[in-house]
Design a protein around this motif. Structure first.
Motif: not given
Length: 206
Positions: A89-90, A93-94, A84, A81, A96-97
């Motif tokens: 988005d980061r 993304g975190y 990005h 992430y 999502d991770f």
């Protein structure tokens, strides 16, 4: 011709074996329910080796929290992430991770320091403080991206630190629900709600 031995080739020390054992056993049995004997059996070391490296179970608990911080920090530092361009988005993304890490039995994905601090916050200040440092320092690693996203999307009257800590509150609460409900889906659903909340916060629906 034999290859020279490197550090990575060497077997783990008794200390590392005990810390790895603590990560597994304490997440399964809890700090109070874990004995020195449990740790020695899981690590495959003698009790003498335990007390050579740790003067007490409490000292092991503090070291285990610090070791958890070190190993998880390396995991998140290499996570995709970070690549990005958009800071939001980061952040997403975190999340999502974190959702992708919800896999396997409960003791495989729940948080060691979250487990320990629930038991020791009032009775064992050294372990509580080590767990606090682990959780709060991890939250702090999100603050720069949250602050950048706030600036980019014009989000005001919000503290990056408080939102970063909120992500940890949701995650730790999700782990508690997963344990209470005996199912990973409770943690997964909590993380999904967290993502929706942040998306609405930064990209409100018209």
């Amino acid at each position: 011709m034999t290859r020279s031995t490197t550090i990575s080739d060497r077997p783990p020390s008794a200390r590392i074996k005990l810390l790895e054992a603590a990560r597994s056993v304490i997440r399964t049995k809890g700090y109070s329910g874990t004995t020195v004997d449990d740790l020695c059996v899981a690590a495959g070391v003698t009790k003498g080796a335990f007390f050579h490296h740790f003067e007490s179970k409490e000292a092991l608990g503090v070291a285990a929290a610090d070791y958890w911080s070190e190993t998880t920090a390396a995991l998140f530092a290499d996570a995709p992430y970070h690549r990005h361009a958009d800071p939001l988005d980061r952040v997403l993304g975190y999340i999502d991770f974190r959702a992708d890490l919800i896999d396997g039995p409960l003791e495989a994905f729940t948080c060691l320091v979250g487990t320990m601090v629930q038991e020791t916050y009032a009775t064992n200040p050294p372990i509580r403080d080590a767990c606090r440092a682990s959780i709060f320092d991890h939250a702090a690693s999100l603050e720069a991206d949250i602050a950048a996203a706030m600036k980019l999307y014009g989000v005001k009257r919000l503290s990056p630190r408080s939102l970063a800590l909120h992500t940890q509150a949701v995650l730790q609460g999700g782990f508690i629900l997963a344990k209470a409900g005996d199912g990973a889906e409770f943690a997964s659903e909590s993380i999904a709600h967290l993502k929706r909340y942040i998306e609405l916060l930064f990209r409100p629906q018209k």
